[in-house]
Design a protein around this motif. Structure first.
Motif, PDB file in Angstrom:
ATOM      1  N   ARG A 185      19.650  50.706  41.014  1.00 29.74           N
ATOM      2  CA  ARG A 185      20.621  49.814  40.393  1.00 29.74           C
ATOM      3  C   ARG A 185      20.886  48.591  41.279  1.00 29.74           C
ATOM      4  NH1 ARG A 185      24.960  46.898  41.882  1.00 29.74           N
ATOM      5  NH2 ARG A 185      25.818  46.025  39.961  1.00 29.74           N
ATOM      6  N   THR A 188      17.774  46.338  41.172  1.00 29.89           N
ATOM      7  CA  THR A 188      17.527  45.737  39.864  1.00 29.89           C
ATOM      8  C   THR A 188      18.507  44.613  39.555  1.00 29.89           C
ATOM      9  OG1 THR A 188      16.642  47.819  39.028  1.00 29.89           O
ATOM     10  CG2 THR A 188      17.389  46.231  37.398  1.00 29.89           C
ATOM     11  N   GLY A 254      18.119  49.453  33.640  1.00 25.52           N
ATOM     12  CA  GLY A 254      17.424  48.603  34.606  1.00 25.52           C
ATOM     13  C   GLY A 254      16.008  49.066  34.878  1.00 25.52           C
TER      14      GLY A 254
END
Length: 317
Positions: A185, A188, A254
């Motif tokens: 996360r 991304t 993502g």
């Protein structure tokens, strides 16, 4: 009417829930917060309840609320997050000016404790219907910087979903991949406007450790123990209770750069939507920046999502 302004305590959660409910009757943002939701918000790792919340009281009634949320990093700007709600009967210039001044002072104090050497920006998100607060912020010098949209798709008549590319497998979320998902996360979203890294404590409180997290509706693409793509899902029971609609929420979607452009995001999201439909959800929702750096709007449209309403980010440097 004379108001008493003071920091909130956890004992004030029922009054805060009543305030949000009164505002929602007028603003129609689509958000419905139960007491458990608000308690979770106030005990988050990046919320200083005693020094970075305020409530306005008219006798025993809470009629206004403000919160300043520090971020986990300043890279390079510390973009503190502001939240507020004011009872429709008390939306006047004096209350608005008090909140705006409190936001300015308290943001500087939060910032000085966290990232004193970084530049500071104040960010407040508002639904398109929250026009009164938008006017207060504009009068205090805030500028509209960004538009986010909520997108939804009905699951009863879900269109055919894009498949995952050959050789790419959707793996159900497992908590042994929790920190690997956090790393994916953070990577991304590194170049997304307004985004910064999550630290593990905040990640677990807000995402994978939340009472609303649905690991059974969350899926990963793996390379060994490394997460290459992810769809992390939540279900908000308070929303279902208020609306009668069981809505799956794709909170985080993502794909790392190495897999972009191959249909992985749409395929993994499509896989998730089929799982949500099979689990009896009525519809799915997500939120996206209309100027998303990775052209995510088109990805979601391929899965059947359509824009439902807008949120606007107002910022003050």
């Amino acid at each position: 009417m004379d108001l008493t302004w003071r920091p909130l305590t956890l004992d004030d959660v029922p009054a805060l829930a009543r305030l949000y409910a009164a505002a929602e009757e007028v603003d129609r943002t689509g958000d419905h917060f139960g007491e458990a939701d608000l308690r979770d918000e106030l005990v988050a790792p990046n919320v200083d309840l005693a020094r970075a919340t305020v409530g306005a009281w008219a006798g025993d009634e809470l009629i206004g609320y403000g919160l300043v949320r520090r971020r986990d990093a300043a890279d390079p700007v510390h973009m503190v997050r502001l939240q507020s709600v004011v009872h429709p009967r008390h939306r006047d210039d004096a209350v608005g000016a008090h909140l705006a001044g409190w936001f300015a002072r308290t943001s500087r104090e939060v910032h000085a404790r966290a990232f004193p050497d970084a530049p500071l920006e104040l960010h407040h998100g508002l639904h398109q219907n929250e026009r009164w607060m938008a006017g207060i912020l504009a009068g205090a010098g805030y500028e509209h910087r960004r538009t986010m949209v909520n997108m939804r798709v009905g699951l009863a008549d879900l269109p055919p979903q894009p498949p995952l590319p050959d050789g790419v497998e959707a793996v159900p979320f497992d908590f042994k991949y929790d920190l690997a998902a956090l790393d994916a996360r953070n990577d991304t979203f590194a170049d997304h406007w307004g985004s910064t890294v999550y630290e593990p404590d905040a990640w677990r409180h807000l995402v994978t450790g939340s009472k609303d997290f649905r690991p059974d509706m969350s899926f990963l693409v793996l390379d060994g123990d490394k997460v290459l793509a992810f769809v992390l899902s939540h279900f908000y029971a308070s929303e279902a209770e208020a609306t009668g609609i069981r809505e799956h929420y794709a909170t985080w979607v993502g794909t790392r750069e190495a897999l972009r452009g191959r249909g992985v995001a749409s395929g993994l999201l499509g896989h998730t939507l089929l799982a949500a439909k099979a689990a009896g959800f009525d519809r799915s929702a997500l939120n996206v920046d209309v100027d998303n750096a990775h052209r995510a709007l088109g990805v979601y449209e391929r899965c059947g999502y359509r824009v439902d309403d807008e949120w606007h980010v107002y910022a003050l440097s």
